[in-house]
Design an enzyme around this catalytic site. Structure first.
Site, PDB file in Angstrom:
ATOM      1  N   GLY A 240       6.852   4.084  -1.424  1.00 50.40           N
ATOM      2  CA  GLY A 240       8.088   4.012  -2.198  1.00 50.40           C
ATOM      3  C   GLY A 240       8.277   5.283  -3.003  1.00 50.40           C
ATOM      4  O   GLY A 240       7.666   6.320  -2.713  1.00 50.40           O
ATOM      5  N   SER A 241       9.113   5.188  -4.032  1.00 51.61           N
ATOM      6  CA  SER A 241       9.449   6.373  -4.819  1.00 51.61           C
ATOM      7  C   SER A 241       8.260   6.807  -5.682  1.00 51.61           C
ATOM      8  O   SER A 241       7.388   5.996  -6.013  1.00 51.61           O
ATOM      9  CB  SER A 241      10.641   6.049  -5.711  1.00 51.61           C
ATOM     10  OG  SER A 241      10.304   4.951  -6.531  1.00 51.61           O
ATOM     11  N   THR A 242       8.284   8.068  -6.061  1.00 54.73           N
ATOM     12  CA  THR A 242       7.219   8.584  -6.931  1.00 54.73           C
ATOM     13  C   THR A 242       7.246   7.855  -8.280  1.00 54.73           C
ATOM     14  O   THR A 242       6.187   7.534  -8.840  1.00 54.73           O
ATOM     15  CB  THR A 242       7.389  10.108  -7.108  1.00 54.73           C
ATOM     16  OG1 THR A 242       7.178  10.693  -5.823  1.00 54.73           O
ATOM     17  CG2 THR A 242       6.399  10.692  -8.093  1.00 54.73           C
ATOM     18  N   GLY A 245       5.637   4.607  -7.741  1.00 59.46           N
ATOM     19  CA  GLY A 245       4.248   4.854  -7.339  1.00 59.46           C
ATOM     20  C   GLY A 245       3.358   5.183  -8.538  1.00 59.46           C
ATOM     21  O   GLY A 245       2.180   4.803  -8.557  1.00 59.46           O
ATOM     22  N   GLU A 262       2.012   6.347  -0.861  1.00 63.19           N
ATOM     23  CA  GLU A 262       2.852   7.149   0.050  1.00 63.19           C
ATOM     24  C   GLU A 262       4.218   7.284  -0.612  1.00 63.19           C
ATOM     25  O   GLU A 262       5.073   6.405  -0.483  1.00 63.19           O
ATOM     26  CB  GLU A 262       2.986   6.440   1.407  1.00 63.19           C
ATOM     27  CG  GLU A 262       1.677   6.197   2.139  1.00 63.19           C
ATOM     28  CD  GLU A 262       1.123   7.456   2.806  1.00 63.19           C
ATOM     29  OE1 GLU A 262       1.741   8.536   2.693  1.00 63.19           O
ATOM     30  OE2 GLU A 262       0.053   7.353   3.426  1.00 63.19           O
ATOM     31  N   CYS A 296      11.125   9.764   4.216  1.00 64.60           N
ATOM     32  CA  CYS A 296      10.266  10.471   3.259  1.00 64.60           C
ATOM     33  C   CYS A 296      10.000  11.886   3.752  1.00 64.60           C
ATOM     34  O   CYS A 296       9.792  12.796   2.962  1.00 64.60           O
ATOM     35  CB  CYS A 296       8.957   9.721   3.072  1.00 64.60           C
ATOM     36  SG  CYS A 296       8.153   9.345   4.627  1.00 64.60           S
TER      37      CYS A 296
END
Ligand code: NAD
Length: 508
Positions: A240-242, A245, A262, A296
């Site tokens: 998913g998004s930073t 994450g 990831e 991504c």
């Protein structure tokens, strides 16, 4: 559409929990799966409450205790059959991916093919979960390491690869002897339900213990939070998004669990004056516009040598004008809608930032009217500078930033000068440049390519990134080791008790 849903066993209202049996929970609230293609509600899903989440994980844990005892090649045989079952439903499952998240049909089917490929890979792997034998420094001692099943693996997936990411994790976890609890994106619960139904037929036919595969459709604030904090789950694989994450990484780290993270990318292609420019332009088009810029690994930056910059840009603008945007279910469409209004607004906000910095938008960047929904945009090219804050971010939309460079050293410095480190590529026919890019002084990404796109990874390689893209690897190579616990064994077959490092203790 009705045919696709029917063939995959999707009802108008579906249970969102599965632990070997479907769990109908009226307390978790209803989630509507809305197609970005035309804003139509495809079906509804009953989300899990905290109570039924518990039923999924408790069963997954019990199932693990049995599944880990099944010989790995036998576990591989079950995965082989899942691969066969997926082949039967490739067309329908691919179409549901398209309906639910908006990627074009060939990409939807390609995603299912990735599931099949990783299943095949995992079957072979089930006979190759090998440790090493080492020489002991002590006489008549044997030392080796082996890999044991780990436990319940929690898999949290992003909307943009709604089925492949689950399969990358799950096929490996299954042969490694783990059970899996899946929390899919709230944009794509139906594809998850369809996958579970396909896989469950195989599990039941093979008398696999109930709970080896679990599903937990639910709110991030309920199911997501519980899953990442759950001490019964030794590994969380989060995609998913930073921003999300970082929270997940903290929660898992707090209990000293393992995490594969990831997260977002900011992937660049260096286009050298020694490169094949027509190949570069075709590749950039696929990398930046494919999946409407919602991979991504989408190409977000091109770093182009100044002597070929104008030519590359001119050809790219022309190529962008030929992109057919529309209903992704229709043949010939190259780009479908974005996933949500929030995604469209993010894209428009990024372009406002560009305008404030006097950045030049050379192609696209508009919301399209008279489309079947309000989620269609034109893909966009912007002349930009690498250090601009907006260029340093991942905007999950088809915006491509074009940046000039003079020397190859400059190019690599610019390339690496972003917080993310997922995928990268160079277009050059110059051996020295290519090797430099791949060397320890070159690209700092988890994936570095020559003369191919940043996107479109094969399952045989390990997939993952560095820096703010997170850590850990999924899919091929030796990623499987993360799904197992390593144990070192030393066996003494002598009559003495020698200590390592020559230490004498008491009489010994
Ligand atoms: P997102 O971060 O919004 O959501 C990811 C997942 O997190 C979803 O399943 C969501 O439901 C879940 N979630 C929400 N709240 C949670 C919580 N409190 N606890 C645990 N989970 C929670 O991301 P998205 O918009 O679905 O996906 C796009 C992002 O994913 C992009 O940044 C993209 O680059 C990234 N991505 C990375 C990879 C990779 O392999 N590096 C692959 C695909 C997507």
């Amino acid at each position: 559409m009705e045919d696709v849903l029917k063939k995959l066993g999707i009802e108008s209202v579906n249970a969102g929990g599965f632990n070997g049996q479907w769990i109908d929970d009226d307390k978790g609230g209803i989630l509507k799966s809305v197609s970005p293609i035309d804003n139509r509600v495809l079906a509804e899903v009953k989300q899990l409450s905290a109570e039924s989440y518990e039923r999924v994980v408790a069963r997954a844990h019990n199932a693990f205790l049995q599944w880990r005892l099944v010989p790995a090649p036998r576990r591989g045989e079950v995965v082989r059959q899942i691969g066969l079952e997926l082949r039967k439903y490739k067309k329908e499952l691919g179409a549901l991916v398209t309906l639910e998240m908006g990627k074009i049909r060939p990409e939807g089917e390609g995603e299912v093919q990735e599931m099949i490929d990783i299943a095949d890979f995992a079957v072979g792997l089930s006979r190759q979960l090998c440790g090493k034998t080492m020489h002991s420094e002590r006489p008549s001692h044997r030392m080796y390491d082996q890999y044991h099943p780990l436990g319940v693996v929690g898999v949290v997936t992003a909307f943009n690869f709604p089925v492949a990411v689950w399969a990358w994790n799950t096929m490996l976890a299954l042969v490694c002897g783990d059970s899996v609890v899946w929390k899919p994106s709230s944009h794509t619960p139906l594809t998850a339900i369809a996958c579970m139904k396909i896989a469950d037929r195989v599990l039941k036919a093979n008398q696999v213990p109930d709970g080896v595969l679990g599903l937990a459709v639910g709110k991030g604030s309920v199911v997501g939070n519980m899953l990442v904090a759950d001490r019964r789950i030794p590994l969380i694989s989060f995609t998913g998004s930073t921003a999300m994450g970082k929270k997940v990484g903290q929660a898992v780290g707090e209990r000293l669990g393992r995490a594969i993270l990831e997260l977002g990318g900011n992937n660049g292609i260096v286009v050298s004056n020694h490169g094949d420019l027509s190949m570069a332009v075709r590749t950039i088009l696929f990398g930046a516009v494919g999946t409407a810029g919602q991979r991504c690994t989408s190409t977000r930056r091109i770093i182009v040598q100044e002597s070929v910059y104008d030519t590359v840009l001119e050809r790219l603008v022309k190529a962008y004008q030929s992109v057919r945007i529309g209903n992704p279910m229709e043949e010939g469409t190259l780009m479908g809608p974005l996933v949500s209004r929030a995604a469209v607004e993010d894209m428009m906000r990024a372009l406002d930032e560009v305008r404030k910095l006097n950045g030049r938008i050379v192609a696209g960047g508009e919301e399209l009217k008279n489309m079947p929904s309000d989620l269609y945009v034109s893909p966009c090219i912007v002349e930009a500078e690498n250090h601009w804050p907006i260029v340093q971010e991942e905007t999950f939309a088809p915006i491509l930033y074009a940046i000039k460079y003079k020397t190859i050293e400059d190019a690599i410095r610019l390339h690496n000068d972003v917080p993310q480190g997922l995928s990268s590529s160079i277009f050059t026919l110059n051996l020295k440049e290519a090797e430099y890019f791949l060397s320890h002084a070159g690209s700092d990404c988890g994936i570095a390519n020559v003369n191919i796109s940043t996107s479109g990874a094969e399952i045989g390689g390990a997939f993952g990134g560095e820096k703010e893209t997170g850590h850990g690897r999924e899919s091929g190579s030796d990623s499987w080791k993360q799904y197992m616990r390593q144990q070192t064994n030393t066996i003494n077959w002598s009559d003495a008790l020698p200590l390592a490092q020559g230490i004498h203790f008491g009489d010994e």
